[in-house]
Structures are given as structure tokens and as C-alpha cells.
Design a protein around this motif. Sequence first.
Motif, mmCIF file in Angstrom:
data_model
loop_
_atom_site.group_PDB
_atom_site.id
_atom_site.type_symbol
_atom_site.label_atom_id
_atom_site.label_comp_id
_atom_site.label_asym_id
_atom_site.label_seq_id
_atom_site.Cartn_x
_atom_site.Cartn_y
_atom_site.Cartn_z
ATOM 1 N N PRO A 152 -13.190 -8.102 -6.626
ATOM 2 C CA PRO A 152 -14.472 -8.492 -7.754
ATOM 3 C C PRO A 152 -14.223 -9.290 -8.509
ATOM 4 O O PRO A 152 -13.078 -10.160 -8.577
ATOM 5 C CB PRO A 152 -14.171 -7.021 -8.708
ATOM 6 C CG PRO A 152 -12.406 -6.983 -8.554
ATOM 7 C CD PRO A 152 -12.130 -7.084 -7.216
ATOM 8 N N PRO A 153 -15.043 -10.089 -9.196
ATOM 9 C CA PRO A 153 -16.496 -9.753 -8.784
ATOM 10 C C PRO A 153 -17.066 -10.654 -7.561
ATOM 11 O O PRO A 153 -16.795 -11.636 -7.569
ATOM 12 C CB PRO A 153 -17.379 -9.787 -10.100
ATOM 13 C CG PRO A 153 -16.698 -11.075 -10.704
ATOM 14 C CD PRO A 153 -15.383 -11.066 -10.239
ATOM 15 N N MET A 154 -17.909 -10.009 -6.735
ATOM 16 C CA MET A 154 -18.567 -10.663 -5.860
ATOM 17 C C MET A 154 -19.800 -10.351 -5.275
ATOM 18 O O MET A 154 -20.234 -9.155 -5.722
ATOM 19 C CB MET A 154 -17.603 -10.933 -4.426
ATOM 20 C CG MET A 154 -17.307 -9.362 -3.672
ATOM 21 S SD MET A 154 -18.478 -9.140 -2.709
ATOM 22 C CE MET A 154 -18.726 -7.357 -3.148
ATOM 23 N N TYR A 155 -20.717 -11.076 -4.570
ATOM 24 C CA TYR A 155 -22.072 -10.572 -4.272
ATOM 25 C C TYR A 155 -22.315 -10.919 -2.753
ATOM 26 O O TYR A 155 -22.171 -12.129 -2.573
ATOM 27 C CB TYR A 155 -22.930 -11.222 -5.174
ATOM 28 C CG TYR A 155 -24.417 -10.832 -5.139
ATOM 29 C CD1 TYR A 155 -24.787 -9.460 -5.698
ATOM 30 C CD2 TYR A 155 -25.440 -11.484 -4.375
ATOM 31 C CE1 TYR A 155 -26.073 -9.122 -5.434
ATOM 32 C CE2 TYR A 155 -26.790 -11.062 -4.270
ATOM 33 C CZ TYR A 155 -27.074 -9.947 -4.665
ATOM 34 O OH TYR A 155 -28.337 -9.346 -4.565
ATOM 35 N N CYS A 196 -13.555 -6.599 -0.368
ATOM 36 C CA CYS A 196 -14.180 -7.326 -1.211
ATOM 37 C C CYS A 196 -13.426 -7.232 -2.517
ATOM 38 O O CYS A 196 -13.317 -6.296 -3.353
ATOM 39 C CB CYS A 196 -15.554 -6.602 -1.404
ATOM 40 S SG CYS A 196 -16.627 -6.635 0.132
ATOM 41 N N SER A 255 -18.687 -5.762 -8.340
ATOM 42 C CA SER A 255 -19.124 -6.298 -7.081
ATOM 43 C C SER A 255 -20.163 -5.642 -6.700
ATOM 44 O O SER A 255 -20.621 -4.468 -7.176
ATOM 45 C CB SER A 255 -18.014 -6.105 -5.976
ATOM 46 O OG SER A 255 -16.783 -6.868 -6.531
ATOM 47 N N SER A 280 -12.821 -12.968 -5.270
ATOM 48 C CA SER A 280 -13.320 -13.124 -6.472
ATOM 49 C C SER A 280 -14.193 -14.243 -6.761
ATOM 50 O O SER A 280 -14.096 -15.454 -6.213
ATOM 51 C CB SER A 280 -12.204 -13.092 -7.634
ATOM 52 O OG SER A 280 -11.496 -11.903 -7.352
#
Length: 283
Positions: free
Chosen positions: A125-128, A123, A109, A143
Amino acid sequence: MAFSLTDLEARFNDPLLLDGGVALPSDAQHLFDHALALLERGEIRAARRDVDGTWHAVPWVKRAILLGFRIGRVVEMPGHAPFQFFDKHTYPTREFRVENQVRIVPGGSTVRRGAYLAPNVVCMPPMYINVGAYVGRGTMVDSHALVGSCAQIGERVHLSAAAQIGGVLEPINASPVIIEDDVIVGGNCGVYEGTVVRAKAVLGAGVILTRGTPVYDLVNETVHRATADQPLIIPERAVVVPGARRVSSAFGEAQGLSLQTPVIVKYRDDKTDAVTALEAWLR
């Protein structure tokens, strides 16, 4: 040197800051760093909400973000192979401390500098989360979810897996995507370009919303559309699911074609709230 908000706004209201043919002021880096620090603390935002519920972009804040791209140099960011990355030196990833009370589960992330995350954000994973974004207290970013530049996410929102909240950085007067408090955004949803989702709405899995999307309201027998001066607005507590409408042209009818379109099938009631109550416990 510190700047007052009034001074900062006045400086960033100068359009020549972004003109590549004009020399940068000597304190451009300091101006930018000050603005980004305010964004990260949630003291300024890329959009504001009037008392009547209307959202507006804040152009000087967007101009501050864009200044970072003008003054930035591409450098190798700290890291080790195979996790190398190269970006503008003005936009490294954000650093968090325990006292921020943001829970970021390991696994790829990234939160870019200039984004605000309130305490109790989770948050997965994965995140942006991109520059200029605002994420309110108690929100879950699941995610593979994306929160685009300047997107404004309210409190206790659930962005489900693979949800895409589009960013609107340019033009600077364009309102970014707004997701108000207590909204549930289902998996694989996409909310883009000048869309406002009002509080406690539910977007079912796979709903796609853009400024040009007509949303058919079966409850009120109306169609919600953006106008020349208003974004697409999803009403408060609306439950939206993917739907379809027939193509009306002769060729389209002959081919049996239909177009995807979101449909409001109900408005949240006690039963819906009971089903979604688990979200708070998960967070």
C-alpha cells in the motif's frame, strides 16, 4: 447468454459501439460485463506478443473497455465517509477472494475492475492498478506504484516504490507499455507511451522512458530509438541508469545546459543477478 471469443471479437470490432450518435445495442451491458470478466481472468489481453517478440495492441479489447465508459453512469460507490468515491457504475473496484492468491496489504490500495492479477502477485500500500492491466505471476507492486490502463506486466517483475507504468487506452491501436518477465523497475521510474522493456532488464532509480526518448548504449555503442512502426525497445538484460548529454546549440553550450537521457551501462551478468536475487526472497 454466453458469447464465444469469435462472437465477442466480431461485436467489438464494430466502431459504432463507441459512436455517441448511434443507439447502443440492447445487450451492451451484457457484452461489456462478459469482456471484463475475461480480462479479469487473463483470458483476453489488451496486447499480444508475436512469436518474434513483437507486441501489438488488440483494438477490440480496448474498444470493450471504452464501451464501459460510454454506458457507465456516475454513482456513489459503496463506502463510508471519509472514503467516499464517485465513478462510473461499470468500473467499481475489483473484489478478491482467498482463492485468488493475490496478497494485498491494507492501506489504500485499489485494483479497478477489468484488471488481471495472477496468483502470487504482491501489492504493497498504497498502489493502483487500472482497467485492462495484466500483472503476471509473482510480481511485486510496491508502494505508490501505478500500473496504467492496458499496461502489460510480466512475471516476477518488481515495480519499486513510486514507479509509474503509463497506460495507453486511446488510440485503440496504440500499443500499451510492456514490461516483460523478470524486469526490475527502480524507484521513481516512469515508463510511458509505447515502450517495451525486454526480459531481465534493470531500470535504475529515476529512469524515464517514453517513445521519444533516445537511449544510449555504451556497451554496443549505439542509440536505441523508436521508429515510425516500432516502439522504443529496451534490450533484454540491459541495465539502464539516468544520464545526461550536452545541448549542441550555441546558446545551450554557452549556458552549460544538458538534457537528461537514459544510458545502458552494462548488461546483466552473474554478479548483477546475485545482487537482485533478494527480490525473489522478498516475494
